[in-house]
Motif scaffolding. Structure first.
Motif, PDB file in Angstrom:
ATOM      1  N   LEU A  75       0.846  -1.197   0.000  1.00 53.98           N
ATOM      2  CA  LEU A  75       0.000   0.000   0.000  1.00 53.98           C
ATOM      3  C   LEU A  75       0.876   1.239   0.000  1.00 53.98           C
ATOM      4  O   LEU A  75       1.874   1.306   0.732  1.00 53.98           O
ATOM      5  N   ARG A  76       0.484   2.206  -0.837  1.00 54.04           N
ATOM      6  CA  ARG A  76       1.139   3.524  -0.854  1.00 54.04           C
ATOM      7  C   ARG A  76       0.241   4.496  -0.092  1.00 54.04           C
ATOM      8  O   ARG A  76      -0.952   4.604  -0.391  1.00 54.04           O
ATOM      9  N   ILE A  77       0.795   5.172   0.873  1.00 52.94           N
ATOM     10  CA  ILE A  77       0.000   6.073   1.723  1.00 52.94           C
ATOM     11  C   ILE A  77       0.517   7.490   1.540  1.00 52.94           C
ATOM     12  O   ILE A  77       1.712   7.759   1.743  1.00 52.94           O
ATOM     13  N   ARG A  78      -0.364   8.372   1.105  1.00 54.52           N
ATOM     14  CA  ARG A  78       0.029   9.775   0.892  1.00 54.52           C
ATOM     15  C   ARG A  78       0.069  10.483   2.239  1.00 54.52           C
ATOM     16  O   ARG A  78      -0.917  10.475   2.993  1.00 54.52           O
ATOM     17  N   ASN A  79       1.187  11.108   2.510  1.00 55.14           N
ATOM     18  CA  ASN A  79       1.381  11.712   3.824  1.00 55.14           C
ATOM     19  C   ASN A  79       0.388  12.836   4.089  1.00 55.14           C
ATOM     20  O   ASN A  79      -0.072  13.021   5.227  1.00 55.14           O
ATOM     21  N   SER A  80       0.040  13.603   3.042  1.00 54.04           N
ATOM     22  CA  SER A  80      -0.764  14.801   3.264  1.00 54.04           C
ATOM     23  C   SER A  80      -2.154  14.487   3.784  1.00 54.04           C
ATOM     24  O   SER A  80      -2.713  15.255   4.567  1.00 54.04           O
ATOM     25  N   SER A  84      -4.820   5.877   1.160  1.00 59.37           N
ATOM     26  CA  SER A  84      -4.088   4.650   0.893  1.00 59.37           C
ATOM     27  C   SER A  84      -4.482   4.103  -0.470  1.00 59.37           C
ATOM     28  O   SER A  84      -5.656   4.080  -0.833  1.00 59.37           O
ATOM     29  N   THR A  85      -3.484   3.661  -1.232  1.00 60.71           N
ATOM     30  CA  THR A  85      -3.723   3.169  -2.585  1.00 60.71           C
ATOM     31  C   THR A  85      -2.938   1.881  -2.789  1.00 60.71           C
ATOM     32  O   THR A  85      -1.788   1.780  -2.352  1.00 60.71           O
ATOM     33  N   ALA A  86      -3.558   0.930  -3.451  1.00 59.08           N
ATOM     34  CA  ALA A  86      -2.839  -0.294  -3.802  1.00 59.08           C
ATOM     35  C   ALA A  86      -1.659   0.064  -4.685  1.00 59.08           C
ATOM     36  O   ALA A  86      -1.780   0.872  -5.603  1.00 59.08           O
ATOM     37  N   ALA A  87      -0.497  -0.526  -4.394  1.00 57.15           N
ATOM     38  CA  ALA A  87       0.725  -0.166  -5.109  1.00 57.15           C
ATOM     39  C   ALA A  87       1.324  -1.398  -5.768  1.00 57.15           C
ATOM     40  O   ALA A  87       1.045  -2.540  -5.377  1.00 57.15           O
ATOM     41  N   ALA A  98       7.230 -11.938  -4.558  1.00 56.86           N
ATOM     42  CA  ALA A  98       8.535 -11.270  -4.547  1.00 56.86           C
ATOM     43  C   ALA A  98       8.697 -10.454  -3.266  1.00 56.86           C
ATOM     44  O   ALA A  98       7.730 -10.240  -2.518  1.00 56.86           O
ATOM     45  N   ILE A  99       9.897  -9.992  -3.020  1.00 57.66           N
ATOM     46  CA  ILE A  99      10.144  -9.126  -1.862  1.00 57.66           C
ATOM     47  C   ILE A  99      10.621  -7.745  -2.316  1.00 57.66           C
ATOM     48  O   ILE A  99      11.280  -7.024  -1.579  1.00 57.66           O
ATOM     49  N   SER A 100      10.272  -7.399  -3.541  1.00 56.14           N
ATOM     50  CA  SER A 100      10.497  -6.036  -4.023  1.00 56.14           C
ATOM     51  C   SER A 100       9.569  -5.812  -5.202  1.00 56.14           C
ATOM     52  O   SER A 100       9.092  -6.765  -5.820  1.00 56.14           O
ATOM     53  N   CYS A 101       9.324  -4.538  -5.493  1.00 56.89           N
ATOM     54  CA  CYS A 101       8.487  -4.219  -6.643  1.00 56.89           C
ATOM     55  C   CYS A 101       8.721  -2.776  -7.014  1.00 56.89           C
ATOM     56  O   CYS A 101       9.295  -2.006  -6.248  1.00 56.89           O
ATOM     57  N   ASP A 102       8.285  -2.404  -8.201  1.00 58.94           N
ATOM     58  CA  ASP A 102       8.333  -1.011  -8.643  1.00 58.94           C
ATOM     59  C   ASP A 102       6.919  -0.462  -8.659  1.00 58.94           C
ATOM     60  O   ASP A 102       6.046  -0.997  -9.343  1.00 58.94           O
ATOM     61  N   ASP A 103       6.722   0.608  -7.901  1.00 56.68           N
ATOM     62  CA  ASP A 103       5.432   1.304  -7.937  1.00 56.68           C
ATOM     63  C   ASP A 103       5.516   2.342  -9.053  1.00 56.68           C
ATOM     64  O   ASP A 103       6.344   3.245  -8.996  1.00 56.68           O
TER      65      ASP A 103
END
Ligand SMILES: [Ca+2]
Ligand SMILES: [Ca+2]
Length: 363
Positions: A75-80, A84-87, A98-103
């Motif tokens: 999940l990507r969470i915008r600080n402002s 929360s958005t699926a990433a 996997a244990i890494s990914c590119d958003d």
């Protein structure tokens, strides 16, 4: 009996988990007769790290594996606003192993990430990653011939101007792509001069800057340069001029050409490589022999359409006699040709004298 054991086992497991304060866990049973059981904890992923790619909306995210996880989603969470958005294209329904990914294609902003380990219906959420600032903006740059730079030119260096949309920090001579010569970059911030020297022959010189060769303070690489006019013709090749042509109302002969007391139109089919003939100047030298280089100027024509025709508008010269006329051409870069071969012209303004006929000794 078996059912009672299972109930007991379940109760014990829940009690143990509650006592340990772990909210997320899994359990399995094995067999139906022996009643043995296994319990374990689904630990959350650790070391969640997000990395900004300056000038790009791509955020690589990585984490340390959770030992009992069968997959993860991010999940990507915008600080402002903590939205929360699926990433990384992952979700609870579509976890990654996997244990890494590119958003990808992340909009400008400041974010942090969490990674959720999955096993069956159980989940375990990581601590937040570091904050990462996404800035999709890359410096753009224009490259054009400098203000005041003549084109074509016979003079080096040839100057171009590079203007970036934001200040850059690492623009050097090596970042310039040239079709000829060697660049020297001076300037700072957004605006630079590119001086091109070391030109060894006539030809066009084009300057440009490839993408991702220059960076702003945040590390974002430039987009490829654009231009309105980033080409200058370097011309150190003089034009050539053949012997001029001459016409008049009444002419006699060709070598020399006899002209009377009248205007003479001179023309010359001069040619040039790399730029163009800008003008032809005609000169005369008295006499019919000897060298004639520049002599005395008759006049200059800039009319290319008429083969640089020049009308003397008066007798070519004031004194009768043989002359030679030569042409000297100048190209648009300012190179001057060698004097042409001479065209012989003889000016004869004196009418023939007629002796009165004598008849029987009387005139
Ligand atoms: Ca140009
Ligand atoms: Ca030329």
């Amino acid at each position: 009996m078996i059912r009672r054991r299972l109930l007991l086992l379940l109760a014990t497991t829940v009690a143990l988990l509650t006592a340990a304060g772990v909210a997320l866990a899994f359990w399995t049973t094995s067999g139906t007769g022996a009643g043995s059981a296994m319990t374990g904890t689904l630990a959350p992923p650790t070391n969640v790290t997000a990395v900004a790619t300056p000038g790009s909306g791509t955020v690589p995210v990585s984490w340390s594996a959770s030992s009992q996880a069968t997959g993860y989603y991010v999940l990507r969470i915008r600080n402002s606003d903590s939205s929360s958005t699926a990433a990384c294209g992952t979700s609870a329904a579509q976890p990654t192993t996997a244990i890494s990914c590119d958003d990808l294609a992340v909009a400008d902003g400041i974010y942090h990430y969490v990674v959720i380990a999955v096993r069956g219906s159980w989940t375990a959420t990581s601590a937040s990653s570091n904050d990462v600032t996404v800035n999709n903006t890359r410096p753009a740059v224009t490259v054009n011939q400098a203000a005041g730079q003549t084109d074509p030119t016979k003079t080096a260096p040839i100057n171009f101007t590079a203007v970036f949309t934001t200040p850059v920090t690492d623009f050097t001579s090596a970042d310039v792509t040239l079709t000829a010569g060697t660049a020297t970059v001076t300037g700072s911030g957004t605006t630079y001069n590119i001086a091109v020297s070391g030109l060894t022959s006539s030809g066009s010189v084009t300057a440009s800057i490839a993408a991702n060769t220059v960076h702003d303070a945040a590390g974002a690489g430039n987009t490829a340069s654009t231009s309105t006019d980033n080409t200058v013709t370097y011309d150190v090749t003089p034009p050539t001029a053949p012997a001029p042509g001459a016409t008049a109302t009444t002419v006699f002969g060709t070598n020399p050409l006899y002209v009377n007391n009248e205007p003479v139109i001179l023309t010359d089919a001069a040619t040039d490589a790399h730029s163009a003939v800008a003008s032809v100047t005609y000169y005369y030298c008295p006499g019919s022999t000897g060298t004639c280089t520049t002599g005395t100027s008759i006049g200059t024509s800039t009319t290319a359409a008429g083969n640089f025709a020049f009308n003397t508008n008066a007798p070519l010269v004031g004194t009768d006699g043989p002359y030679r006329v030569v042409a000297v051409a100048t190209d648009t870069a300012g190179n001057t040709s060698a004097p042409s071969a001479a065209t012989p012209i003889s000016v004869d303004t004196t009418p023939p004298t007629v002796t009165r006929p004598t008849v029987n000794g009387h005139s």
